[in-house]
Scaffold this motif. Structure first.
Motif, PDB file in Angstrom:
ATOM      1  N   ILE A 184       3.320   4.115   1.610  1.00 62.23           N
ATOM      2  CA  ILE A 184       3.920   2.788   1.173  1.00 62.23           C
ATOM      3  C   ILE A 184       3.656   1.670   2.001  1.00 62.23           C
ATOM      4  CG2 ILE A 184       6.099   1.917   0.892  1.00 62.23           C
ATOM      5  CD1 ILE A 184       7.142   4.379   0.325  1.00 62.23           C
ATOM      6  N   ALA A 185       3.345   1.795   3.484  1.00 66.76           N
ATOM      7  CA  ALA A 185       3.073   0.711   4.060  1.00 66.76           C
ATOM      8  C   ALA A 185       2.218  -0.348   3.785  1.00 66.76           C
ATOM      9  CB  ALA A 185       2.998   1.463   5.670  1.00 66.76           C
ATOM     10  N   PRO A 186       1.004   0.109   3.370  1.00 65.13           N
ATOM     11  CA  PRO A 186       0.009  -0.794   3.015  1.00 65.13           C
ATOM     12  C   PRO A 186       0.354  -1.955   1.932  1.00 65.13           C
ATOM     13  CG  PRO A 186      -1.015   1.244   3.466  1.00 65.13           C
ATOM     14  CD  PRO A 186       0.481   1.270   3.288  1.00 65.13           C
ATOM     15  N   ASN A 187       1.312  -1.310   1.169  1.00 64.17           N
ATOM     16  CA  ASN A 187       1.925  -2.281  -0.108  1.00 64.17           C
ATOM     17  C   ASN A 187       3.075  -2.974   0.061  1.00 64.17           C
ATOM     18  OD1 ASN A 187      -0.227  -1.086  -1.712  1.00 64.17           O
ATOM     19  ND2 ASN A 187       0.684   0.670  -1.795  1.00 64.17           N
ATOM     20  N   LEU A 188       3.667  -2.943   1.520  1.00 68.50           N
ATOM     21  CA  LEU A 188       4.983  -3.608   1.719  1.00 68.50           C
ATOM     22  C   LEU A 188       4.652  -5.173   1.607  1.00 68.50           C
ATOM     23  CD1 LEU A 188       6.220  -1.444   4.471  1.00 68.50           C
ATOM     24  CD2 LEU A 188       7.380  -1.873   2.472  1.00 68.50           C
ATOM     25  N   ASP A 189       5.467  -5.823   1.212  1.00 74.51           N
ATOM     26  CA  ASP A 189       5.383  -7.389   1.337  1.00 74.51           C
ATOM     27  C   ASP A 189       5.888  -7.936   2.756  1.00 74.51           C
ATOM     28  OD1 ASP A 189       5.629 -10.058   1.042  1.00 74.51           O
ATOM     29  OD2 ASP A 189       6.824 -10.162  -0.931  1.00 74.51           O
ATOM     30  N   LEU A 190       4.762  -8.315   3.292  1.00 73.14           N
ATOM     31  CA  LEU A 190       5.021  -8.661   4.769  1.00 73.14           C
ATOM     32  C   LEU A 190       5.428 -10.283   4.978  1.00 73.14           C
ATOM     33  CD1 LEU A 190       2.413  -6.257   6.725  1.00 73.14           C
ATOM     34  CD2 LEU A 190       4.844  -5.791   6.078  1.00 73.14           C
ATOM     35  N   ASP A 191       5.124 -10.912   3.649  1.00 64.27           N
ATOM     36  CA  ASP A 191       5.268 -12.323   3.927  1.00 64.27           C
ATOM     37  C   ASP A 191       6.820 -12.545   3.502  1.00 64.27           C
ATOM     38  OD1 ASP A 191       2.748 -13.235   4.648  1.00 64.27           O
ATOM     39  OD2 ASP A 191       2.126 -12.566   2.620  1.00 64.27           O
ATOM     40  N   GLU A 192       7.447 -11.989   2.500  1.00 66.83           N
ATOM     41  CA  GLU A 192       8.601 -12.237   2.100  1.00 66.83           C
ATOM     42  C   GLU A 192       9.421 -10.966   1.870  1.00 66.83           C
ATOM     43  OE1 GLU A 192      10.237 -15.279   1.922  1.00 66.83           O
ATOM     44  OE2 GLU A 192       8.551 -16.412   2.089  1.00 66.83           O
ATOM     45  N   PRO A 193       9.699 -10.231   2.849  1.00 69.32           N
ATOM     46  CA  PRO A 193      10.177  -8.960   2.778  1.00 69.32           C
ATOM     47  C   PRO A 193      11.739  -8.963   2.004  1.00 69.32           C
ATOM     48  CG  PRO A 193       9.597  -9.280   5.081  1.00 69.32           C
ATOM     49  CD  PRO A 193       9.579 -10.558   4.338  1.00 69.32           C
ATOM     50  N   PRO A 194      11.768  -8.059   1.013  1.00 65.51           N
ATOM     51  CA  PRO A 194      13.123  -8.183   0.286  1.00 65.51           C
ATOM     52  C   PRO A 194      14.215  -7.500   1.266  1.00 65.51           C
ATOM     53  CG  PRO A 194      11.507  -7.316  -1.115  1.00 65.51           C
ATOM     54  CD  PRO A 194      10.763  -7.440   0.478  1.00 65.51           C
TER      55      PRO A 194
END
Length: 206
Positions: free
Chosen positions: A179-189
């Motif tokens: 999952i880590a490579p697909n996480l939104d790191l710019d606007e994390p929910p």
């Protein structure tokens, strides 16, 4: 540049931390940071100034001694320490106050708490789950705001169609790495994930 030592509870935390530091902050593992996994969260030592019991390998068990050692090391070169711990059932404010009370510690020490646990960051990012696992049943995700205390890893397992009674630490590590490579790191929910990322940015001046 500040060299980062990142302390986490276990191997399943490593892929997420590595992803944040490499993808978001463009740091190189070994050159700019090192991640130190432990054997679980552990417990707070009765006397944090005593040498730790070598048989107790949890993060909280070892933390006071590591902070003392690195406080001395930080006198000689630019080093920062990041401590990432799960809230679990602890009161976040009380846990944070405990961590801040541990002295001595390197001047650049950042404490961050995953609310409720690291898997909560995954649950908040539905797109990351569906992108990683096409078979995931997003309808089984908990309703409500992110970072609730709802049994995060159990909820993730059910979403992936996995019997919670069969889940191992190795399974959690596999999920995290996927999952880590697909996480939104710019606007994390997830609010606590967002605070984790912004805190690192301030620590290293980015």
């Amino acid at each position: 540049m500040t060299f980062l030592r990142v302390l986490v509870e276990g191997n399943s935390d490593v892929p997420v931390v590595r992803e944040v530091l490499t993808r978001h902050f463009k740091l190189n593992e070994g050159e700019h940071f090192q991640v130190h996994p432990h054997q679980g969260k552990g417990t707070r030592p009765a006397n944090p100034l005593k040498a730790p019991d070598p048989r107790q390998r949890g993060l909280l068990d070892q933390l006071p001694a590591k902070l003392r050692a690195w406080a001395k090391e930080a006198q000689h070169f630019d080093m920062g320490v990041i401590v990432l711990v799960d809230a679990d059932d602890d009161d976040c404010k009380e846990l944070k106050n405990y961590l801040l009370s541990l002295k001595p510690a390197p001047p650049k020490t950042l404490y961050r708490i995953a609310v409720e646990e690291l898997e909560s960051w995954f649950l908040a990012d539905k797109n990351a789950i569906s992108t990683t696992f096409a078979h995931a049943k997003l309808s089984k995700l908990p309703k409500g705001k992110p970072d609730q205390v709802i049994g995060a890893w159990e909820s993730l397992a059910r979403t992936l169609g996995v019997d919670t009674s069969t889940v191992t630490g190795a399974d959690k590590s596999v999920w995290a790495a996927a999952i880590a490579p697909n996480l939104d790191l710019d606007e994390p929910p997830s609010p606590s994930f967002r605070v984790f990322i912004t805190g690192i940015g301030r620590l290293i001046g980015k």
